[in-house]
Design an enzyme around this catalytic site. Structure first.
Site, PDB file in Angstrom:
ATOM      1  N   GLY A  58      44.453  40.320  50.192  1.00  0.00           N
ATOM      2  CA  GLY A  58      44.782  39.038  49.458  1.00  0.00           C
ATOM      3  C   GLY A  58      45.110  38.274  50.981  1.00  0.00           C
ATOM      4  O   GLY A  58      46.434  37.974  50.516  1.00  0.00           O
ATOM      5  N   ILE A  82      39.200  37.047  48.715  1.00  0.00           N
ATOM      6  CA  ILE A  82      37.850  36.897  48.419  1.00  0.00           C
ATOM      7  C   ILE A  82      37.589  35.432  48.150  1.00  0.00           C
ATOM      8  O   ILE A  82      36.186  35.552  47.750  1.00  0.00           O
ATOM      9  CB  ILE A  82      38.306  37.085  46.346  1.00  0.00           C
ATOM     10  CG1 ILE A  82      37.319  37.737  45.677  1.00  0.00           C
ATOM     11  CG2 ILE A  82      39.110  36.464  45.918  1.00  0.00           C
ATOM     12  CD1 ILE A  82      38.008  38.655  44.132  1.00  0.00           C
ATOM     13  N   ALA A 115      38.601  43.238  46.938  1.00  0.00           N
ATOM     14  CA  ALA A 115      39.274  44.726  47.250  1.00  0.00           C
ATOM     15  C   ALA A 115      39.827  45.492  45.885  1.00  0.00           C
ATOM     16  O   ALA A 115      39.553  46.161  45.975  1.00  0.00           O
ATOM     17  CB  ALA A 115      40.751  44.603  47.885  1.00  0.00           C
ATOM     18  N   LEU A 134      50.766  40.793  50.415  1.00  0.00           N
ATOM     19  CA  LEU A 134      52.240  40.052  50.232  1.00  0.00           C
ATOM     20  C   LEU A 134      51.998  38.626  49.155  1.00  0.00           C
ATOM     21  O   LEU A 134      50.741  37.813  49.653  1.00  0.00           O
ATOM     22  CB  LEU A 134      52.010  39.419  51.547  1.00  0.00           C
ATOM     23  CG  LEU A 134      52.054  39.865  52.715  1.00  0.00           C
ATOM     24  CD1 LEU A 134      52.101  39.252  54.283  1.00  0.00           C
ATOM     25  CD2 LEU A 134      53.168  41.279  52.572  1.00  0.00           C
ATOM     26  N   ASP A 137      48.527  37.223  42.980  1.00  0.00           N
ATOM     27  CA  ASP A 137      48.429  36.514  42.248  1.00  0.00           C
ATOM     28  C   ASP A 137      49.175  36.828  40.885  1.00  0.00           C
ATOM     29  O   ASP A 137      49.025  38.022  41.012  1.00  0.00           O
ATOM     30  CB  ASP A 137      47.236  36.205  41.990  1.00  0.00           C
ATOM     31  CG  ASP A 137      46.891  35.343  41.816  1.00  0.00           C
ATOM     32  OD1 ASP A 137      47.786  35.287  40.288  1.00  0.00           O
ATOM     33  OD2 ASP A 137      45.112  34.800  41.162  1.00  0.00           O
ATOM     34  N   THR A 212      53.515  34.121  56.620  1.00  0.00           N
ATOM     35  CA  THR A 212      52.070  33.368  56.112  1.00  0.00           C
ATOM     36  C   THR A 212      52.708  31.926  55.001  1.00  0.00           C
ATOM     37  O   THR A 212      53.889  31.632  55.439  1.00  0.00           O
ATOM     38  CB  THR A 212      51.773  34.279  54.437  1.00  0.00           C
ATOM     39  OG1 THR A 212      53.399  34.286  53.173  1.00  0.00           O
ATOM     40  CG2 THR A 212      51.676  35.820  54.883  1.00  0.00           C
TER      41      THR A 212
END
Length: 242
Positions: A58, A82, A115, A134, A137, A212
């Site tokens: 992710g 994704i 994944a 990290l 969701d 991020t």
């Protein structure tokens, strides 16, 4: 070649990982041609087997990939994402960075896949040295907790693709999710939590908070960040042998 602009790649923040998506994936890890993602493989200047060793699950907009690339130049680092537009952005970002910086960022790449379904199709047993989750969701609704990227079933898959003594890094701004992840890792027989004292010498840890886009957003909003790091312990059968 200029860097891509995120405003042209925006997509919904949430994706249903259980739903059917159109993915191409190999029948086994030996069937995938990694040189399509890492042209540098052809020069054979990285690790001996040219296997991916670091995996960001992710990866979002690729901030961690870009941060880790110069820190671990001899390791192949892969981000999984994704969402179509977001993975397209990361790929375009990497291509632009490669053109702007000769011989740099050759060891990072992104792959659009799920994944939760296809890890064993891409990675061998014990292949990975580090995995990153990290700001995953949180899937707040109880009915959607089965969508969470950390659960007792998936942890066994992560243990399969991780090398013994491999490290899993998790961070989130959602306390409930942090507690969920910690409890699931601690209940799994193949993982142990790494102490804060030991983490002080880990050069990666400080990068998890701000590398991020999501982490930077949490900082701007004065939110809390909850870190937990785990080690993949040795298989019991191996412990008995030694």
């Amino acid at each position: 070649m200029s860097l891509p602009q995120k405003k042209y790649y925006r997509q919904r923040a949430h994706s249903n990982p259980i739903a059917d998506h159109c993915f191409e994936y190999p029948a086994s890890p030996d069937d995938y041609d990694w040189s399509t993602l890492y042209p540098i493989i052809k020069t054979n200047t990285l690790n001996k087997n040219n296997f991916v060793e670091f995996l960001d699950v992710g990866c979002g907009y690729g901030g961690l990939l870009v941060t880790l690339s110069p820190m671990f130049k001899e390791s192949l680092i892969l981000g999984l994402e994704i969402r179509v537009k977001v993975s397209d952005y990361v790929n375009d970002r990497i291509q632009a960075l490669r053109k702007q910086n000769e011989n740099e960022y050759q060891n990072i790449a992104v792959l659009r896949t799920n994944a939760m379904k296809y890890l064993p199709n891409f990675f061998r047993k014990g292949q990975l040295k580090k995995m990153f989750f990290l700001y995953p969701d949180p899937h707040f609704k109880k009915a959607k907790h089965k969508w969470r990227i950390i659960n007792k079933w998936l942890l066994s898959e992560y243990a399969y693709v991780l090398a013994e003594q491999g490290i899993v890094y998790t961070i989130t701004d959602v306390k409930d999710l942090h507690e969920w992840m910690v409890s699931h890792f601690e209940e799994h027989p193949l993982f142990e939590r790494i102490s804060d004292d030991e983490l002080e010498s880990d050069i990666i840890v400080e990068k998890l908070f701000e590398s991020t886009e999501e982490g930077q957003k949490v900082t701007r909003n004065n939110g809390e960040k909850f870190l937990a790091v785990f080690r993949r312990v040795c298989d019991k059968i191996n412990q008995k042998v030694t």
